[in-house]
Design an enzyme around this catalytic site. Structure first.
Site, PDB file in Angstrom:
ATOM      1  N   HIS A 183     -37.660  49.194  56.719  1.00 29.51           N
ATOM      2  CA  HIS A 183     -37.202  48.593  56.122  1.00 29.51           C
ATOM      3  C   HIS A 183     -38.312  48.369  54.789  1.00 29.51           C
ATOM      4  CE1 HIS A 183     -36.191  45.621  59.306  1.00 29.51           C
ATOM      5  NE2 HIS A 183     -36.958  44.768  58.853  1.00 29.51           N
ATOM      6  N   PRO A 233     -16.663  40.965  62.161  1.00 24.04           N
ATOM      7  CA  PRO A 233     -18.652  40.907  61.984  1.00 24.04           C
ATOM      8  C   PRO A 233     -18.918  39.207  63.268  1.00 24.04           C
ATOM      9  CG  PRO A 233     -18.079  39.916  60.096  1.00 24.04           C
ATOM     10  CD  PRO A 233     -16.229  40.376  60.613  1.00 24.04           C
ATOM     11  N   LYS A 266     -41.307  32.476  57.056  1.00 27.17           N
ATOM     12  CA  LYS A 266     -41.983  33.774  58.047  1.00 27.17           C
ATOM     13  C   LYS A 266     -43.196  34.573  57.014  1.00 27.17           C
ATOM     14  CE  LYS A 266     -39.188  34.032  62.029  1.00 27.17           C
ATOM     15  NZ  LYS A 266     -38.005  35.584  62.473  1.00 27.17           N
ATOM     16  N   ARG A 271     -30.107  42.177  85.107  1.00 27.79           N
ATOM     17  CA  ARG A 271     -29.263  42.851  85.073  1.00 27.79           C
ATOM     18  C   ARG A 271     -30.126  44.457  84.200  1.00 27.79           C
ATOM     19  NH1 ARG A 271     -29.006  39.870  80.220  1.00 27.79           N
ATOM     20  NH2 ARG A 271     -29.648  40.927  78.589  1.00 27.79           N
ATOM     21  N   SER A 325     -31.874  47.662  62.774  1.00 23.88           N
ATOM     22  CA  SER A 325     -32.962  47.917  63.892  1.00 23.88           C
ATOM     23  C   SER A 325     -33.687  46.911  63.761  1.00 23.88           C
ATOM     24  CB  SER A 325     -33.680  48.956  63.605  1.00 23.88           C
ATOM     25  OG  SER A 325     -34.150  49.082  62.758  1.00 23.88           O
ATOM     26  N   GLY A 384     -35.162  47.423  75.684  1.00 21.43           N
ATOM     27  CA  GLY A 384     -35.181  47.016  74.081  1.00 21.43           C
ATOM     28  C   GLY A 384     -35.512  48.514  73.036  1.00 21.43           C
ATOM     29  N   CYS A 429     -42.057  42.291  61.183  1.00 23.79           N
ATOM     30  CA  CYS A 429     -42.453  43.451  60.711  1.00 23.79           C
ATOM     31  C   CYS A 429     -41.994  43.268  59.040  1.00 23.79           C
ATOM     32  CB  CYS A 429     -41.204  43.709  60.701  1.00 23.79           C
ATOM     33  SG  CYS A 429     -39.325  43.052  60.474  1.00 23.79           S
ATOM     34  N   GLN A 467     -33.733  44.873  54.288  1.00 24.50           N
ATOM     35  CA  GLN A 467     -34.150  45.016  56.161  1.00 24.50           C
ATOM     36  C   GLN A 467     -32.663  45.570  56.848  1.00 24.50           C
ATOM     37  OE1 GLN A 467     -36.730  40.987  55.822  1.00 24.50           O
ATOM     38  NE2 GLN A 467     -36.120  41.569  57.831  1.00 24.50           N
ATOM     39  N   VAL A 485     -37.867  48.101  70.771  1.00 27.57           N
ATOM     40  CA  VAL A 485     -39.543  48.205  70.238  1.00 27.57           C
ATOM     41  C   VAL A 485     -40.060  48.330  72.037  1.00 27.57           C
ATOM     42  CG1 VAL A 485     -41.079  46.116  69.857  1.00 27.57           C
ATOM     43  CG2 VAL A 485     -39.233  46.095  68.767  1.00 27.57           C
TER      44      VAL A 485
END
Length: 342
Positions: free
Chosen positions: A247, A190, A219, A44, A165, A17, A135, A162, A19
């Site tokens: 961000h 979308p 959060k 996978r 990503s 991924g 983040c 934001q 990150v």
């Protein structure tokens, strides 16, 4: 008690991924004392290769991975994966540094921004898990810690802008695809986001809660109170913008003590983790593209007091959400962990 060694065996869960790739890059570039590194992902992705320095590492499937002889495991593959496999790792004595929201709000699991509350890392011994914050929270609290230490923050109002990503590679792909479709006058459908993100701004990140706020906004409330000060009131609006990485945040704070703006500037100039960019005459201020992409510091600018209240300050904060907002913060936690075996 974490055992201090010369070198450590590291596992990266979610290695394929956005990150995970950043974690591999940062561990290598910061010369983390690695003995063996294992790249782990879903079945996978097993057999594919990821880059660690000049070396290509074969990805192994997490399904039956034992975590035997691993010292530190970085989890960045979604809350479901962390919920299922982190306990398996900790039972083997592995210290888990988790980059999902799965463990952030558990009282006896430390939630860490090293520049703010590294002293709390020692609490990991209860569960062998250290949680990495959201983040948006990370960059805001790095910027606000010097102000809180000096003037005591009472209230925070923040609007975030934001990058896609934050949704991983799928978010990046959606913005690029929609931008291409828009420029070629093609129909846009979308998928990742509920509305078109290309050339648009969406006041919605994550999911809606019963109180009308989104989970992303809540959060920032919960995490600020857990990390910085439980008595701080936080009001957040999270917005997704058509930016690939980086961000940005407009933050307004109210403090208990009157703010001396010269002290704020001095504190930022003398902070090794913060880059001050604030010169209106030269149009110097942080932007996501210039300062929030491939960078490790938190950038602060547009610093100005309220027009009619000496206890209110406005600042603009920018950081790379993939690096500082996720991977780098995780590696900094690990660096603090191995300093003294706390």
């Amino acid at each position: 008690m974490f055992k201090v060694k010369e070198k450590y065996n590291i596992a990266i869960i979610g290695a394929t991924g956005i990150v995970g790739e950043s974690l591999l890059n940062i561990l290598h570039s910061r010369k983390f004392p690695v003995d063996k590194i294992v790249a782990i992902a879903s079945s996978r992705s097993a057999g594919s290769k990821v880059k660690y320095g000049d070396t290509l590492i074969e990805v192994v499937a997490i399904d039956n991975y034992s975590f035997e002889n691993i010292d530190i495991a970085f989890f960045s593959a979604g809350s479901g994966v962390s919920k299922k496999y982190a306990p398996i790792a900790t039972q083997k004595g592995v210290v888990v540094i988790d980059n999902t929201s799965e463990f952030r709000y558990i009282d006896d699991i430390p939630l860490i921004v090293p520049e703010v509350n590294s002293i709390e890392i020692s609490k990991h011994v209860k569960k062998n898990i250290i949680a990495n914050p959201n983040c948006s929270t990370i960059q805001m609290l790095v910027a606000l810690k010097p102000i809180h230490d000096r003037f005591q923050i009472l209230d925070i109002n923040v609007s975030t802008y934001q990058a896609v990503s934050g949704s991983g590679k799928k978010g990046v792909d959606e913005l690029l695809s929609q931008s291409h479709s828009y420029m070629n006058q093609q129909k846009i459908k979308p998928s990742v986001y509920p509305k078109q993100i290309g050339f648009n701004v969406i006041p919605f990140v994550d999911s809606f809660c019963d109180n009308g706020y989104t989970k992303e906004e809540m959060k920032m409330v919960w995490e600020t109170q857990k990390i910085l000060d439980k008595n701080i009131s936080v009001n957040a609006t999270a917005v997704r913008v058509p930016v690939l990485i980086g961000h940005s945040e407009a933050v307004t704070i109210k403090t208990k003590k009157p703010i001396d703006i010269d002290s704020v500037f001095d504190d930022y100039r003398n902070n090794e983790f913060i880059e001050l960019l604030d010169n209106p005459e030269r149009n110097e201020y942080p932007t996501a593209f210039e300062n929030g992409h491939g960078t490790d510091k938190v950038y602060v600018g547009r610093i100005r007091k309220s027009l009619n209240d000496d206890n209110i300050l406005n600042i603009w904060v920018v950081a790379d959400n993939v690096r500082k907002g996720a991977a780098l913060n995780s590696v900094q936690i690990a660096e603090e962990l191995i300093k003294g075996g706390k």
